[in-house]
Design an enzyme around this catalytic site. Structure first.
Site, PDB file in Angstrom:
ATOM      1  N   LYS A 258       0.832  -1.215   0.000  1.00  8.95           N
ATOM      2  CA  LYS A 258       0.000   0.000   0.000  1.00  8.95           C
ATOM      3  C   LYS A 258       0.864   1.261   0.000  1.00  8.95           C
ATOM      4  CE  LYS A 258       1.401   1.674   3.720  1.00  8.95           C
ATOM      5  NZ  LYS A 258       2.251   1.351   4.627  1.00  8.95           N
TER       6      LYS A 258
ATOM      7  N   SER B  13       7.835 -12.257  -2.077  1.00 13.90           N
ATOM      8  CA  SER B  13       7.236 -10.916  -2.072  1.00 13.90           C
ATOM      9  C   SER B  13       7.870 -10.008  -3.115  1.00 13.90           C
ATOM     10  CB  SER B  13       7.396 -10.290  -0.682  1.00 13.90           C
ATOM     11  OG  SER B  13       6.681  -9.087  -0.617  1.00 13.90           O
TER      12      SER B  13
ATOM     13  N   GLY C 203      10.366  -3.516   5.023  1.00 15.45           N
ATOM     14  CA  GLY C 203      10.710  -2.410   5.914  1.00 15.45           C
ATOM     15  C   GLY C 203      10.981  -1.111   5.182  1.00 15.45           C
TER      16      GLY C 203
ATOM     17  N   LEU D  75       6.043   0.421   2.379  1.00  9.30           N
ATOM     18  CA  LEU D  75       5.002  -0.003   1.431  1.00  9.30           C
ATOM     19  C   LEU D  75       4.133  -1.122   2.010  1.00  9.30           C
ATOM     20  CD1 LEU D  75       6.961   0.082  -1.961  1.00  9.30           C
ATOM     21  CD2 LEU D  75       5.617   1.897  -0.878  1.00  9.30           C
ATOM     22  N   GLY D  76       4.148  -1.258   3.324  1.00  4.34           N
ATOM     23  CA  GLY D  76       3.233  -2.200   3.964  1.00  4.34           C
ATOM     24  C   GLY D  76       3.617  -3.657   3.799  1.00  4.34           C
ATOM     25  N   SER D  77       4.929  -3.940   3.761  1.00  2.54           N
ATOM     26  CA  SER D  77       5.338  -5.355   3.607  1.00  2.54           C
ATOM     27  C   SER D  77       4.840  -6.185   4.781  1.00  2.54           C
ATOM     28  CB  SER D  77       6.859  -5.475   3.478  1.00  2.54           C
ATOM     29  OG  SER D  77       7.507  -5.173   4.703  1.00  2.54           O
TER      30      SER D  77
ATOM     31  N   GLU E  63       0.166  -7.944  12.881  1.00  2.00           N
ATOM     32  CA  GLU E  63       0.756  -6.600  12.833  1.00  2.00           C
ATOM     33  C   GLU E  63       1.092  -6.093  14.237  1.00  2.00           C
ATOM     34  OE1 GLU E  63       2.102  -5.211  10.040  1.00  2.00           O
ATOM     35  OE2 GLU E  63       0.705  -3.561   9.768  1.00  2.00           O
TER      36      GLU E  63
ATOM     37  N   ASP F 159      -2.915  -0.454   7.493  1.00  2.00           N
ATOM     38  CA  ASP F 159      -2.154  -1.201   6.475  1.00  2.00           C
ATOM     39  C   ASP F 159      -2.793  -2.559   6.179  1.00  2.00           C
ATOM     40  OD1 ASP F 159      -0.476   0.941   6.664  1.00  2.00           O
ATOM     41  OD2 ASP F 159       1.291  -0.161   7.317  1.00  2.00           O
TER      42      ASP F 159
HETATM   43  N1  LIG Z   1       7.882 -11.331   3.139  1.00  2.00           N
HETATM   44  C1  LIG Z   1       8.154 -11.282   4.434  1.00  2.00           C
HETATM   45  N2  LIG Z   1       8.641 -12.362   5.071  1.00  2.00           N
HETATM   46  C2  LIG Z   1       8.926 -12.332   6.391  1.00  2.00           C
HETATM   47  N3  LIG Z   1       8.768 -11.239   7.177  1.00  2.00           N
HETATM   48  C3  LIG Z   1       8.296 -10.137   6.595  1.00  2.00           C
HETATM   49  C4  LIG Z   1       7.959 -10.098   5.208  1.00  2.00           C
HETATM   50  N4  LIG Z   1       7.511  -8.859   4.928  1.00  2.00           N
HETATM   51  C5  LIG Z   1       7.577  -8.158   6.080  1.00  2.00           C
HETATM   52  N5  LIG Z   1       8.037  -8.914   7.082  1.00  2.00           N
HETATM   53  C6  LIG Z   1       8.257  -8.503   8.488  1.00  2.00           C
HETATM   54  O1  LIG Z   1       7.885  -7.136   8.603  1.00  2.00           O
HETATM   55  C7  LIG Z   1       9.033  -6.317   8.948  1.00  2.00           C
HETATM   56  C8  LIG Z   1       8.940  -4.971   8.246  1.00  2.00           C
HETATM   57  O2  LIG Z   1       7.801  -4.323   8.745  1.00  2.00           O
HETATM   58  P1  LIG Z   1       7.722  -2.754   8.952  1.00  2.00           P
HETATM   59  O3  LIG Z   1       6.361  -2.494   9.425  1.00  2.00           O
HETATM   60  O4  LIG Z   1       8.868  -2.271   9.771  1.00  2.00           O
HETATM   61  O5  LIG Z   1       7.911  -2.178   7.470  1.00  2.00           O
HETATM   62  P2  LIG Z   1       6.851  -2.078   6.281  1.00  2.00           P
HETATM   63  O6  LIG Z   1       5.619  -2.803   6.671  1.00  2.00           O
HETATM   64  O7  LIG Z   1       7.528  -2.498   5.040  1.00  2.00           O
HETATM   65  O8  LIG Z   1       6.582  -0.511   6.212  1.00  2.00           O
HETATM   66  P3  LIG Z   1       5.298   0.338   6.755  1.00  2.00           P
HETATM   67  O9  LIG Z   1       4.837  -0.343   8.005  1.00  2.00           O
HETATM   68  O10 LIG Z   1       5.869   1.698   7.040  1.00  2.00           O
HETATM   69  O11 LIG Z   1       4.360   0.331   5.638  1.00  2.00           O
HETATM   70  C9  LIG Z   1      10.230  -7.143   8.500  1.00  2.00           C
HETATM   71  O12 LIG Z   1      11.401  -6.784   9.214  1.00  2.00           O
HETATM   72  C10 LIG Z   1       9.750  -8.561   8.835  1.00  2.00           C
HETATM   73  O13 LIG Z   1       9.865  -8.836  10.209  1.00  2.00           O
HETATM   74  C1  LIG Z   2       3.112   4.783  10.661  1.00  2.52           C
HETATM   75  C2  LIG Z   2       1.761   4.124  10.426  1.00  2.52           C
HETATM   76  O1  LIG Z   2       0.743   5.118  10.613  1.00  2.52           O
HETATM   77  C3  LIG Z   2       1.614   3.642   8.997  1.00  2.52           C
HETATM   78  C4  LIG Z   2       2.651   2.650   8.556  1.00  2.52           C
HETATM   79  O2  LIG Z   2       2.371   2.275   7.214  1.00  2.52           O
HETATM   80  C5  LIG Z   2       1.584   3.007  11.416  1.00  2.52           C
HETATM   81  C6  LIG Z   2       0.152   2.502  11.513  1.00  2.52           C
HETATM   82  O3  LIG Z   2      -0.790   3.203  11.144  1.00  2.52           O
HETATM   83  O4  LIG Z   2      -0.011   1.383  12.023  1.00  2.52           O
HETATM   84 MG   LIG Z   3       4.541  -2.360   8.412  1.00  2.00          MG
END
Ligand SMILES: Nc1ncnc2c1ncn2[C@@H]1O[C@H](COP(=O)(O)OP(=O)(O)OP(=O)(O)O)[C@@H](O)[C@H]1O
Ligand SMILES: C[C@@](O)(CCO)CC(=O)[O-]
Ligand SMILES: [Mg+2]
Length: 383
Positions: A12, A135, A140, A143-145, A192, A203
């Site tokens: 996202k 993926s 991290g 983009l909501g991984s 989450e 997200d």
């Molecule tokens: N494909 C995957 N396999 C295993 N773990 C994952 C995977 N994708 C995400 N994760 C877990 O989620 C963590 C990243 O989450 P984080 O919320 O910090 O970043 P994001 O979701 O990419 O960004 P945001 O929350 O800002 O959108 C990774 O370090 C890992 O622990």
């Molecule tokens: C930083 C944040 O607002 C968005 C992360 O994609 C955290 C959340 O809403 O859970």
């Molecule tokens: Mg995240």
């Protein structure tokens, strides 16, 4: 009952309102066409019960496994399944994850593996099975991984547990019923919570339901844009962690409650206005340009407020300065602190300009990607 399933859930972007949404204010998010894919095979009950629960993170070349009997012993006193991860449950999971070895640069994965163990044991129990994850999303990076991981894993597990899609006859990829999506979304939120600490739920909700949504206090409103919205995503490749950034904003809020309340209220107004602008009619070049100029101004205002929250970063500022030279507006997306930046690409912007901005950004070591926002949410496939 099926023994194999696939699930895919999108990442996202947040157009407005990240962080403020954690504190109960409005945000706007949209699904993008990058996904996490999960394949899940449940071993048949006739197989012996002392098999393994396996998690393969294929892109990363990592496989983790646990004897199902060991999981049964470790969790047995907690009385599974539980709808939320209690501190006792988290303790058991943490001790299991601490036994694993992660490459130094991938230590952040431990929270994802913890979320997986919680979801697997809560939804499936201790029956052996194999989950494979791949993926398109950078991990991290904003983009909501994490959410698309939790949504696709939850969906695959629930589908083979029989809790959803029990009477499914559909071939190929399909979208679950609304009440089934809601169930997946609830479990994904629990995942989450393990990864983020204090997620708002935006997200996982946009990853589950797709489209473009306005979100506040777990309530979503679907938004319909009158035309396509194109964005350039620039990944600064500066690593960050959503949990730490969310905690940092909460600490600033404790230190300056009145000032931060004013910042969040301003973000709330921006998100609401942005939702109205997105849904406003625009059929000719003049009205489309006027609409896009409003979106750009709101994105710039939101970026200023994210700076007030302390979640910008030198790499983000470099992207902002670079795109501004081409009169393009940008803001960070997701938790900030590095990660990805959004730049609106106006409909009438010549492709030669887009190419120039991209090559300038890539010369700084960043990675660029053009996306159209507001696509499909979670889908599953049994064939
Ligand atoms: N494909 C995957 N396999 C295993 N773990 C994952 C995977 N994708 C995400 N994760 C877990 O989620 C963590 C990243 O989450 P984080 O919320 O910090 O970043 P994001 O979701 O990419 O960004 P945001 O929350 O800002 O959108 C990774 O370090 C890992 O622990
Ligand atoms: C930083 C944040 O607002 C968005 C992360 O994609 C955290 C959340 O809403 O859970
Ligand atoms: Mg995240």
């Amino acid at each position: 009952m099926a023994l194999e399933v696939r699930a895919r859930a999108p990442g996202k972007i947040i157009l407005s309102g990240e962080h403020a949404v954690v504190h109960g204010f409005t945000a706007v998010a949209a699904a993008i066409d990058l996904h996490t894919y999960v394949y899940f095979r449940l071993h048949s009950t006739s197989d012996n019960d002392d098999g393994l629960v396996e998690l393969e993170l294929k892109d990363l070349g990592l496989v983790f496994s646990w004897p199902s009997q060991r999981l049964r012993e470790m969790f047995s006193e907690l009385g599974l399944p539980s709808k939320t991860c209690s501190p006792e449950c988290l303790k058991v999971i943490t001790s299991l994850v601490e036994e694993l070895s992660f490459p130094e640069a991938k230590i952040g994965l431990s929270s994802g593996v913890s979320a997986f163990l919680y979801l697997y044991t809560s939804i499936i129990g201790y029956r052996p099975g194999k989950v494979r994850v791949t993926s398109d999303l950078p991990l991290g990076s904003g983009l909501g991984s994490s959410a698309s991981f939790c949504v696709s894993v939850s969906a695959a597990l629930l589908a083979l547990s029989g809790a959803v899609c029990a009477d499914n006859q559909q071939k190929g990829w399909f979208v679950m019923r609304e009440n089934e999506l809601e169930l997946v979304n609830k479990w994904a939120f629990q995942g989450e919570r393990i990864i983020h600490g204090k997620p708002s739920g935006i997200d996982n909700t946009v990853s589950t339901f797709g489209s473009m949504i306005m979100f506040r206090l777990s309530e979503l409103t679907r938004l319909k844009s009158s035309g396509p919205i194109r964005m350039l995503i620039t990944n600064t490749k500066v690593g960050r962690n959503t949990k730490a950034l969310v905690a940092g904003v909460s600490e600033r809020t404790q230190r300056h409650p009145d000032a931060m309340a004013a910042v969040f209220t301003a973000v709330d107004s921006i998100s609401k206005e942005l939702s109205d602008v997105i849904q406003s009619a625009a059929h000719d070049d003049v009205s489309i340009t006027a609409k896009e100029e409003k979106l750009e101004e709101l994105m710039e205002m939101n970026q200023g407020l994210l700076q007030c929250m302390g979640v910008s970063h030198a790499s983000i500022e470099t992207v902002l300065r670079t795109t501004l030279r081409y009169k393009l507006a940008s803001k960070l997306t997701g938790a900030g602190g590095g990660g990805c930046v959004l730049t609106l690409l106006p409909t009438l912007l010549p492709s030669t300009i887009v190419d120039k901005v991209i090559s300038e950004l890539e010369a700084c070591g960043f990675q660029c990607l053009k996306v159209e926002v507001g696509g499909k949410g979670l889908e599953v496939c049994f064939t």
